[in-house]
Motif scaffolding. Structure first.
Motif, PDB file in Angstrom:
ATOM      1  N   GLY A  52     -38.559  26.373 -21.266  1.00 51.18           N
ATOM      2  CA  GLY A  52     -39.267  27.615 -20.972  1.00 51.18           C
ATOM      3  C   GLY A  52     -38.502  28.604 -20.125  1.00 51.18           C
ATOM      4  O   GLY A  52     -38.862  29.789 -20.071  1.00 51.18           O
ATOM      5  N   ASN A  53     -37.454  28.161 -19.454  1.00 51.30           N
ATOM      6  CA  ASN A  53     -36.630  29.083 -18.657  1.00 51.30           C
ATOM      7  C   ASN A  53     -35.722  29.942 -19.534  1.00 51.30           C
ATOM      8  O   ASN A  53     -35.175  30.942 -19.072  1.00 51.30           O
ATOM      9  CB  ASN A  53     -35.772  28.296 -17.660  1.00 51.30           C
ATOM     10  N   ILE A  54     -35.574  29.525 -20.795  1.00 47.85           N
ATOM     11  CA  ILE A  54     -34.699  30.247 -21.716  1.00 47.85           C
ATOM     12  C   ILE A  54     -35.489  30.876 -22.862  1.00 47.85           C
ATOM     13  O   ILE A  54     -35.319  32.053 -23.187  1.00 47.85           O
ATOM     14  CB  ILE A  54     -33.607  29.309 -22.288  1.00 47.85           C
ATOM     15  N   PHE A  55     -36.369  30.086 -23.459  1.00 47.90           N
ATOM     16  CA  PHE A  55     -37.142  30.581 -24.598  1.00 47.90           C
ATOM     17  C   PHE A  55     -38.423  29.777 -24.712  1.00 47.90           C
ATOM     18  O   PHE A  55     -38.391  28.546 -24.670  1.00 47.90           O
ATOM     19  CB  PHE A  55     -36.326  30.441 -25.886  1.00 47.90           C
ATOM     20  N   ARG A  56     -39.542  30.462 -24.862  1.00 52.49           N
ATOM     21  CA  ARG A  56     -40.837  29.794 -25.009  1.00 52.49           C
ATOM     22  C   ARG A  56     -41.411  30.135 -26.384  1.00 52.49           C
ATOM     23  O   ARG A  56     -41.759  31.275 -26.665  1.00 52.49           O
ATOM     24  CB  ARG A  56     -41.798  30.227 -23.900  1.00 52.49           C
ATOM     25  N   GLY A  57     -41.487  29.104 -27.224  1.00 52.61           N
ATOM     26  CA  GLY A  57     -41.903  29.297 -28.602  1.00 52.61           C
ATOM     27  C   GLY A  57     -43.284  29.900 -28.771  1.00 52.61           C
ATOM     28  O   GLY A  57     -43.485  30.802 -29.588  1.00 52.61           O
TER      29      GLY A  57
END
Length: 240
Positions: A52-57
């Motif tokens: 989640g620190n980079i990308f949250r689907g």
């Protein structure tokens, strides 16, 4: 020690520290030092890391991206975190293997249950990347699934809060922290400890979940020793 084989779930947000995005190297280094202490006590440790620190689907899907595609991108983000954690651990001489549910043979081993168990038996830390390899499932569910597969005795959910509360402590100054909870209470009251699939998996396999604050130094080893740290899910309901 109370536990000998532990599954540690680290959220992507925990690796972010106080940054708004990405990975804080100091936070990762501190986590690595905590893990090194755990391993020094001959504890077998497996880790599932979020992304989640980079990308949250889910967030990307709500903005219009195809949900399955968004989840796959999120899985790749978890591999980035897993490799970063592996590097931090190996820099302090902790043997570590990244095992991914999506084949990335140039950078990590494929997840094979027996191989994972063998690594643990040899004293290596294993970091599971790419979630379960399937869209529509969270890394919380992956943590519960992998814990059951490798016969872990407990799931540690390391977060930014010191346990589970009966209401949001940021909104309610009178919110009370649970010392212990049973699985049914978590599901019935939708306490969001982990998603319902993860809670159900742990319930079916009788795997306790301990929720605690990762930023407090020494909490991992305290939890392994059986000290009261955060909230334990899998016992009776008790409020502090």
């Amino acid at each position: 020690m109370t536990y000998q084989r532990v599954l540690l779930k680290i959220s992507g947000e925990a690796l972010m520290g106080n940054l708004g995005y990405g990975i804080d190297p100091k936070v990762v280094a501190n986590i690595a030092q905590e893990i090194k202490e755990v391993i020094s006590h001959n504890i077998q440790l497996a880790i599932v890391v979020g992304g989640g620190n980079i990308f949250r689907g889910v967030k990307a899907a709500s903005a219009g991206m195809d949900r399955a595609t968004a989840d796959y991108v999120g899985m790749i983000a978890t591999v980035m975190n897993a490799m970063t954690l592996q590097d931090a651990l190996e820099q302090i001489s902790v043997p570590t293997r990244v095992l991914t549910a999506i084949a990335m043979q140039e950078v990590a081993e494929p997840y094979i249950r027996r191989r994972a168990i063998r690594h643990l038996e040899k004293g290596r830390v294993i970091v599971f990347g790419a979630g379960s390899g399937n869209p529509f499932f969270t890394t919380d569910t992956t943590a519960a699934l992998r814990a059951a597969e490798i016969d872990a005795e407990v799931v540690f959910k390391a977060t930014k809060v010191d346990g589970v509360y009966d209401s949001d402590p940021q909104l309610n100054p009178n919110a009370r922290r649970y010392i212990s909870l049973n699985y049914s209470h978590v599901l019935t009251h939708d306490l969001r400890v982990m998603d319902s699939t993860a809670i159900s998996l742990c319930k079916e396999n009788n795997i306790p979940i301990i929720v605690f604050n990762l930023s407090i130094q020494g909490n991992i080893i305290r939890a392994i020793r059986g000290e009261t740290v955060g909230t334990i899910v899998g016992g009776s309901c008790d409020v502090k």
